[in-house]
Design a protein around this motif. Structure first.
Motif, short mmCIF file in Angstrom:
data_model
loop_
_atom_site.label_atom_id
_atom_site.label_comp_id
_atom_site.label_asym_id
_atom_site.label_seq_id
_atom_site.Cartn_x
_atom_site.Cartn_y
_atom_site.Cartn_z
N TYR A 201 7.86 69.55 19.59
CA TYR A 201 9.27 69.43 19.19
C TYR A 201 9.66 70.63 18.31
O TYR A 201 10.69 71.26 18.51
CB TYR A 201 9.50 68.11 18.44
N LEU A 202 8.79 70.93 17.35
CA LEU A 202 9.10 72.05 16.45
C LEU A 202 9.14 73.37 17.20
O LEU A 202 10.00 74.21 16.95
CB LEU A 202 8.05 72.13 15.32
N ARG A 203 8.20 73.57 18.16
CA ARG A 203 8.19 74.83 18.92
C ARG A 203 9.50 74.98 19.69
O ARG A 203 10.02 76.06 19.86
CB ARG A 203 7.03 74.89 19.92
N LEU A 204 10.04 73.85 20.20
CA LEU A 204 11.27 73.95 20.98
C LEU A 204 12.47 74.13 20.07
O LEU A 204 13.35 74.94 20.34
CB LEU A 204 11.45 72.69 21.84
N ALA A 205 12.49 73.40 18.97
CA ALA A 205 13.67 73.46 18.10
C ALA A 205 13.70 74.75 17.28
O ALA A 205 14.78 75.28 17.01
CB ALA A 205 13.69 72.25 17.18
N ALA A 206 12.51 75.24 16.90
CA ALA A 206 12.48 76.44 16.04
C ALA A 206 12.17 77.71 16.82
O ALA A 206 12.31 78.81 16.31
CB ALA A 206 11.45 76.26 14.94
N ALA B 82 17.74 63.97 20.43
CA ALA B 82 17.27 63.01 21.44
C ALA B 82 16.97 63.73 22.76
O ALA B 82 15.98 63.44 23.44
CB ALA B 82 18.31 61.93 21.66
N GLU B 83 17.82 64.72 23.09
CA GLU B 83 17.59 65.48 24.33
C GLU B 83 16.32 66.32 24.22
O GLU B 83 15.56 66.45 25.18
CB GLU B 83 18.78 66.42 24.62
N ILE B 84 16.11 66.88 23.02
CA ILE B 84 14.90 67.69 22.82
C ILE B 84 13.66 66.82 22.99
O ILE B 84 12.67 67.22 23.60
CB ILE B 84 14.91 68.38 21.44
N VAL B 85 13.74 65.57 22.46
CA VAL B 85 12.59 64.67 22.59
C VAL B 85 12.27 64.45 24.07
O VAL B 85 11.11 64.47 24.50
CB VAL B 85 12.86 63.33 21.88
N LYS B 86 13.32 64.28 24.88
CA LYS B 86 13.09 64.08 26.32
C LYS B 86 12.42 65.31 26.95
O LYS B 86 11.55 65.20 27.81
CB LYS B 86 14.41 63.76 27.04
N LEU B 87 12.85 66.47 26.49
CA LEU B 87 12.25 67.71 26.99
C LEU B 87 10.77 67.77 26.61
O LEU B 87 9.92 68.20 27.39
CB LEU B 87 13.03 68.90 26.41
N VAL B 88 10.47 67.32 25.38
CA VAL B 88 9.06 67.27 24.95
C VAL B 88 8.27 66.38 25.91
O VAL B 88 7.17 66.76 26.36
CB VAL B 88 8.95 66.72 23.51
N PHE B 89 8.83 65.23 26.26
CA PHE B 89 8.13 64.34 27.20
C PHE B 89 7.90 65.04 28.53
O PHE B 89 6.85 64.91 29.14
CB PHE B 89 8.95 63.05 27.43
N TYR B 90 8.93 65.76 28.95
CA TYR B 90 8.78 66.46 30.24
C TYR B 90 7.64 67.48 30.17
O TYR B 90 6.78 67.54 31.05
CB TYR B 90 10.10 67.14 30.64
N VAL B 91 7.64 68.28 29.09
CA VAL B 91 6.58 69.30 28.93
C VAL B 91 5.21 68.62 28.95
O VAL B 91 4.28 69.06 29.65
CB VAL B 91 6.76 70.10 27.61
#
Ligand code: HEC
Ligand code: HEC
Length: 653
Positions: free
Chosen positions: A594-599, A615-624
């Motif tokens: 999450y941090l790598r994507l957000a930061a 919430a969208e970023i969390v979904k992206l984390v799940f996808y990764v």
């Protein structure tokens, strides 16, 4: 066991067949004529093989002859010829001694002795004289030309060698041998393409010409054409039934192609023989090192006693192995030994210069004699002490001590990323003075003390940055602060320099304010509670992955897109991560991704996401995370280097 007797397993069927035929023939010959006659028959066939450059075959015949008639002086004499032509001069001298002990006639010994000496460059009466003498002794055209060319190159007289090849070869040797000698000459002169075509011509004329193939293989290896070199080494391995020098070449090339298990498999039988050459253990050490098996590498290298060795390459390798295992004290001592050897080398060079200018300089001759006869005393590797600058206040010196012990070998004493183990690593150890971190939790990309502590506790998977979980929390805190201090110092330097270069006055206060600003962590990114995942969230994350353009760099399947690999802030090539198989530098915990994507990852092409909800970023984390498959455990430091830095790699050769 002599090399030509090594495992028949590696010999081709053809070689095996020839060997069996030779055995049968000798049995028949012994039956009819007795062992002496059979040995002489083998001598004749050995000569015929030598005349066309097939030395391994000749050596196999001679090994049989030695068994049939152990007292015959001709066998060691011919063996010495093989060794000479293969440029194994130590073996040459030994074989010749055996021939003398068995009563070889002085005139014949004289010829062989003289050929070897000329080949070693000892022709003090002059070239003309040497050639006349060899001709008078009855040297064959091939032997004569070979000895003279190698001798002149050994004396560093390439022009004379060229002149001789151009005009002086009379009678002419075999054409293949001439092409071979030209090939050697051009390689010596650095004209690699001419060398290559001459050596190819030699092989076209005589496919079985062993020295020509060995020279060509080495030449291709030297140029980094490893796949081509491999083919020649393989053919040589078959032809010679596993000569040590050939297997070493084969293993080196396999290693450079990243085929570590193959390289290992080739070397281990040699390593188990009673007295393998040191290069065998060293090569295995290098393989283990490339695979990241540092303790194994250490075990192999220790057998070679680097602490008493005079071989800088070996000592440096061992020192790096220690450095990579956090044994900084031992590493430092070995690096000091390398430095001492290099000083000594300079001294020898100076004395030699003095002597060549003035041969009557007895003092220089005496000093040189002393240097030659007294090797560097062994280094005591048990006396481990790491020197570190002692600061006035206790905590600072503790941090400096910890840094010298655990970090300096990679990150350099001043934090500039140029530690002594650094050359070997990819990605390179970070220059801690450029003030950027990839693993951060802030909007402005400046790491918090906790970010630095996390890096130290967890390391950076997929790189050689180790986890320092064995250090105490308080030591890690001290080290984190020191890293920050390196950051600040680097920043100060940079600002002052750019002010000076633009002609502005350097205002210390202004600089301090700017440094403070650049190194203060900004707004923290709050990581939400992450629980799940479910299919719907992963599907939604997949859509975002497309929409945000992750696909451009990481590809549809996560294994790489169409964008060419870029460079990071520190100037090193940076490939988008293979999301399926490669380890993540920040680990694969959802919170960390999450941090790598957000930061983002400051200093690399990987961007921070803007404009979508957490919430969208969390979904992206799940996808990764859903892309993850079994990680590729074989991706070594060396392979990362080859994949990412092919040109740097060749240049290092
Ligand atoms: C074996 C070599 C090695 C040792 C020992 C080592 N590092 Fe590193 N370190 C690396 C490499 C390689 C990287 C860079 C990885 C990259 O660029 O992806 C790195 C990266 C870092 C970073 C950057 C982190 C980020 O977020 O970008 C810091 C800070 C750091 N090291 C501090 C330390 C400290 C402090 C020590 C000693 C306690 C230490 N390292 C010991 C090899 C090493
Ligand atoms: C411009 C190219 C680019 C884009 C766009 C991009 N990345 Fe990356 N990404 C990279 C590179 C390059 C790295 C490796 C950086 C390094 O280690 O030097 C990386 C690393 C990563 C990592 C590994 C983090 C770690 O801890 O090692 C993840 C996960 C990742 N990217 C996911 C994504 C996702 C999801 C997106 C879309 C929001 C995305 N990336 C967009 C180039 C890109």
């Amino acid at each position: 066991m002599p090399p030509w007797n090594s495992p028949v397993k590696t010999a081709s069927r053809r070689t095996l067949f020839v060997l069996i035929a030779a055995v049968l023939l000798s049995v028949v010959a012994i039956f009819f004529f007795g062992p002496g006659a059979a040995a002489r028959f083998l001598h004749r066939t050995a000569s015929r093989h030598m005349a066309v450059g097939r030395f391994a075959q000749a050596q196999a015949r001679l090994a049989w002859a030695a068994r049939l008639d152990p007292q015959d002086y001709r066998t060691p004499l011919q063996q010495s010829s093989c060794f000479r032509r293969l440029r194994e001069m130590g073996n040459w001298a030994n074989a010749l001694k055996v021939a003398v002990a068995r009563g070889a006639p002085p005139a014949v010994v004289d010829l062989h002795q003289r050929l070897g000496e000329v080949q070693l460059g000892r022709m003090d009466d002059g070239l003309e004289q040497a050639i006349a003498h060899l001709t008078w002794l009855g040297a064959s055209p091939d032997d004569l030309a070979t000895a003279v060319v190698f001798g002149l190159l050994a004396r560093q007289h390439p022009e004379a060698a060229r002149n001789f090849l151009d005009t002086g070869v009379d009678p002419m040797p075999d054409q293949a041998q001439m092409d071979f000698l030209w090939g050697v000459y051009w390689r010596y002169q650095g004209s690699l393409s001419e060398a290559e075509s001459r050596l190819e011509a030699a092989l076209a004329a005589r496919r079985g010409h062993e020295p020509a193939r060995a020279e060509l293989a080495a030449l291709l290896e030297q140029q980094g054409h490893f796949s081509q070199a491999l083919l020649h080494y393989q053919e040589l391995a078959e032809q010679t039934g596993g000569r040590e020098s050939v297997i070493l070449g084969l293993a080196r090339v396999l290693r450079h192609l990243g085929r570590f298990p193959d390289a290992r498999r080739r070397l281990h039988p040699l390593a188990l023989q009673p007295s393998p050459s040191p290069s065998v253990w060293m090569q295995i050490g290098e393989i283990e090192m490339d695979l990241g098996n540092y303790p194994d590498a250490e075990t192999w290298l220790r057998r070679l006693r680097p602490e008493a060795s005079m071989d800088s390459v070996l000592i440096t390798l061992a020192a790096r192995t220690f450095a990579l295992q956090d044994k900084t004290g031992e590493a430092e001592q070995l690096f000091a030994r390398v430095a001492a050897l290099s000083d000594r080398g300079l001294l020898v060079y100076d004395l030699q210069q003095r002597l060549s200018e003035n041969p009557g300089d007895n003092e220089a001759a005496r000093q040189l004699q002393v240097l030659y006869s007294t090797p560097l005393p062994p280094t005591d590797l048990h006396l481990v002490a790491v020197s570190s600058p002692s600061g006035s206040d206790g905590t600072q010196s503790r941090a400096a001590e910890l840094y010298a012990q655990h970090c300096g070998a990679c990150h350099g004493a001043t934090g500039d990323g140029r530690g002594r183990a650094a050359r070997h690593l990819f990605p390179r150890p970070r220059d801690l003075r450029t003030g950027r971190s990839q693993l951060v939790s802030t909007r402005n990309g400046v790491p918090t003390p906790e970010d630095l502590e996390d890096v130290l506790r967890l390391g950076m998977p997929g790189t050689s940055m180790p986890a320092f979980d064995h250090l105490s929390q308080s030591d890690r805190t001290l080290l984190g602060r020191l890293v920050l201090e390196f950051n600040r110092e680097g920043m100060r330097e940079l600002l002052a320099r750019s002010l000076r270069e633009s002609g502005d006055a350097v205002d210390e206060e202004e600089i301090e304010a700017a440094v403070e600003h650049c190194t203060s962590p900004g707004e923290l990114i709050r990581v939400p509670e992450i629980s799940g995942p479910d299919e719907k969230a992963i599907a939604a994350g997949g859509k975002t992955y497309q929409q945000l353009g992750c696909v451009k760099c990481h590809g549809d399947d996560g294994q790489g897109g169409n964008e060419p690999a870029g460079f990071d802030h520190w100037g090193y090539p940076s490939r988008p991560r293979d999301l399926v198989r490669e380890p993540f530098k920040g680990g694969r915990q959802a919170e960390s991704i999450y941090l790598r994507l957000a930061a983002g990852m400051p200093g690399t092409d990987h961007p921070a996401i803007v404009g979508i909800s957490s919430a969208e970023i969390v979904k992206l984390v799940f996808y990764v995370l859903s892309l993850t498959q079994e990680q590729d455990g074989t991706l070594t430091n060396f392979q990362r280097w080859v994949v990412s830095e092919p040109t740097a790699y060749r240049a290092a050769f």
